[in-house]
Design an enzyme around this catalytic site. Structure first.
Site, PDB file in Angstrom:
ATOM      1  N   LEU A   1       0.810  -1.228   0.000  1.00 37.67           N
ATOM      2  CA  LEU A   1       0.000   0.000   0.000  1.00 37.67           C
ATOM      3  C   LEU A   1       0.844   1.280   0.000  1.00 37.67           C
ATOM      4  CD1 LEU A   1      -2.921  -0.977   2.449  1.00 37.67           C
ATOM      5  CD2 LEU A   1      -2.875  -1.120  -0.051  1.00 37.67           C
TER       6      LEU A   1
ATOM      7  N   CYS B   1      -6.244  -6.176   0.915  1.00 37.73           N
ATOM      8  CA  CYS B   1      -4.820  -6.199   0.591  1.00 37.73           C
ATOM      9  C   CYS B   1      -4.126  -7.278   1.416  1.00 37.73           C
ATOM     10  CB  CYS B   1      -4.175  -4.838   0.871  1.00 37.73           C
ATOM     11  SG  CYS B   1      -2.383  -4.887   0.613  1.00 37.73           S
TER      12      CYS B   1
ATOM     13  N   LYS C   1     -14.149  -3.824  -1.836  1.00 35.14           N
ATOM     14  CA  LYS C   1     -13.291  -4.728  -2.632  1.00 35.14           C
ATOM     15  C   LYS C   1     -12.934  -5.953  -1.809  1.00 35.14           C
ATOM     16  CE  LYS C   1      -9.222  -4.813  -5.603  1.00 35.14           C
ATOM     17  NZ  LYS C   1      -8.222  -3.990  -6.295  1.00 35.14           N
TER      18      LYS C   1
ATOM     19  N   ILE D   1     -11.992 -10.141  -7.894  1.00 34.96           N
ATOM     20  CA  ILE D   1     -11.280 -10.505  -6.681  1.00 34.96           C
ATOM     21  C   ILE D   1     -10.009  -9.659  -6.544  1.00 34.96           C
ATOM     22  CG2 ILE D   1     -12.045 -12.888  -6.551  1.00 34.96           C
ATOM     23  CD1 ILE D   1      -9.520 -13.768  -8.037  1.00 34.96           C
ATOM     24  N   ASN D   2      -9.625  -9.355  -5.286  1.00 31.39           N
ATOM     25  CA  ASN D   2      -8.260  -8.904  -5.063  1.00 31.39           C
ATOM     26  C   ASN D   2      -7.350 -10.134  -5.226  1.00 31.39           C
ATOM     27  OD1 ASN D   2      -5.935  -7.472  -4.248  1.00 31.39           O
ATOM     28  ND2 ASN D   2      -7.112  -6.194  -2.867  1.00 31.39           N
ATOM     29  N   THR D   3      -6.098  -9.993  -4.919  1.00 33.30           N
ATOM     30  CA  THR D   3      -5.141 -11.052  -5.252  1.00 33.30           C
ATOM     31  C   THR D   3      -5.177 -12.223  -4.272  1.00 33.30           C
ATOM     32  OG1 THR D   3      -3.500  -9.812  -4.010  1.00 33.30           O
ATOM     33  CG2 THR D   3      -3.559  -9.458  -6.381  1.00 33.30           C
TER      34      THR D   3
ATOM     35  N   GLY E   1      -3.266 -11.729 -12.542  1.00 36.65           N
ATOM     36  CA  GLY E   1      -2.961 -12.089 -13.931  1.00 36.65           C
ATOM     37  C   GLY E   1      -3.825 -13.256 -14.405  1.00 36.65           C
TER      38      GLY E   1
HETATM   39  C1  SIN Z   1      -0.409  -3.577  -2.262  1.00 33.79           C
HETATM   40  O1  SIN Z   1      -0.263  -2.342  -2.231  1.00 33.79           O
HETATM   41  O2  SIN Z   1       0.259  -4.331  -1.549  1.00 33.79           O
HETATM   42  C2  SIN Z   1      -1.401  -4.190  -3.185  1.00 33.79           C
HETATM   43  C3  SIN Z   1      -2.755  -3.650  -2.970  1.00 33.79           C
HETATM   44  C4  SIN Z   1      -3.782  -4.680  -2.713  1.00 33.79           C
HETATM   45  O3  SIN Z   1      -3.541  -5.879  -2.914  1.00 33.79           O
HETATM   46  O4  SIN Z   1      -4.879  -4.319  -2.306  1.00 33.79           O
END
Ligand code: SIN
Length: 315
Positions: free
Chosen positions: A76, A142, A177, A203-205, A229
């Site tokens: 972040l 995050c 999110k 989705i977020n990661t 990805g």
């Molecule tokens: C990050 O800043 O680490 C990525 C942001 C996120 O996954 O929400």
């Protein structure tokens, strides 16, 4: 003929003219892409997360490629709300696309103070034409920070509490999110809806790790990171379908979209709009190409409004 296709998306009291946005963290604050894209091709810029204070982010390395994806541990990193208002927002306000501010915090109080500052400091009305801020995307997902982020987004009670707390502060579209790193995303989506969210984005990661076998250590400075990805697209599509069955607010789908067919999978699974993330690093014009590809698909299939096909693969 193309003009007859209605691609607009209603989110709360705002309308996005174009359903294809660019995802938070992959498009900076817009200016980074000046000269590379036509901003009128983009439905909305979801800004890099904005926190109360500036953040330097995690120790490097922060990015590593994986098969059909990347793993990031940015942490972040951002300029903080005051610099966002003074240095970034004036430029964003000139763009012909909607601007959604992605808000993050380590505590409920921090999320509130960021939204309060944006509401009181610089905004006049709900705006979809580029002269102000369209709404907020609340980052409770995050995976790269110790407080807030994922810790909020995996707890439905906390998601509902935070959403209703932010709901009190703004009439603008409020999008929560969500993280895929939960047992049941439907429960968390319902919590956001119960708290007064206008939409959920997902989705977020996905949390992942890459180990260098020579050094016998994780490659990323933070050890783990978030996977995005094409590799995650089937996960995103399945979770969109799950959320669709759980809530009646709009879903904004993302995860591995790099062409119109990828975006259409999300729409057929129940998403009303989509975001392009990792693909921006390959081709910054992806959002525009996806948007025109969706329009062509609609024309070719006699579809006059994107709403006609939202969720039809799973309803
Ligand atoms: C990050 O800043 O680490 C990525 C942001 C996120 O996954 O929400």
């Amino acid at each position: 003929m193309g003009a007859n296709v209605d691609l607009s998306v209603r989110i709360g009291n705002g309308t996005l003219a174009n359903p294809v946005g660019v995802a938070s963290g992959t498009f900076g604050y817009g200016g980074e892409y000046e000269g590379l894209v036509d901003f009128s091709d983009i439905g909305a810029i979801y800004t890099k997360a904005v926190t109360l204070e500036p953040r330097g982010g995690n120790a490097p390395p922060r990015l590593v490629e994986t098969p059909s994806g990347i793993l990031n541990s940015i942490g972040l990193a951002n300029v903080g709300v005051e610099k966002f208002i003074s240095d970034k927002l004036p430029y964003l306000r000139t763009l012909p696309c909607a601007v959604v501010v992605n808000v993050a915090g380590a505590s409920e109080d921090e999320y509130r103070r960021v939204v309060e500052r944006l509401e009181s400091g610089c905004l006049d009305s709900v705006d979809t034409n580029g002269s102000g801020i369209f709404g907020y995307e609340v980052n409770v997902s995050c995976p790269n920070v110790h407080h807030g982020g994922l810790a909020f987004g995996t707890d439905p009670a906390q998601v509902e509490r935070l959403t209703s707390s932010l709901r009190e502060l703004t009439k603008r579209p409020l999008i929560i999110k969500l993280t895929p790193n939960v047992t049941d995303i439907a429960v968390v989506a319902k919590a956001a809806e119960a708290g007064g969210a206008d939409a959920v984005s997902l989705i977020n990661t996905l949390v992942g790790m890459v180990i260098d076998v020579k050094t016998r250590k994780p490659v990323l400075g933070a050890k783990t990171g978030g996977l995005s990805g094409p590799a995650v697209r089937p996960v995103g599509v399945a979770l969109t379908c799950k959320a669709r069955r759980a809530v009646s607010i709009p879903i904004i789908g993302m995860g591995g979209i790099s062409c119109a067919d990828d975006a259409l999978q999300y729409i057929l699974a129940g998403a009303s709009a989509v975001q392009i993330g990792t693909a921006n690093f390959v081709n910054p014009k992806t959002a525009g190409l996806v948007s025109s590809g969706i329009r062509e698909y609609c024309i070719g299939n006699g579809i006059s409004s994107l709403k006609e096909i939202c969720g039809v693969a799973v309803d």
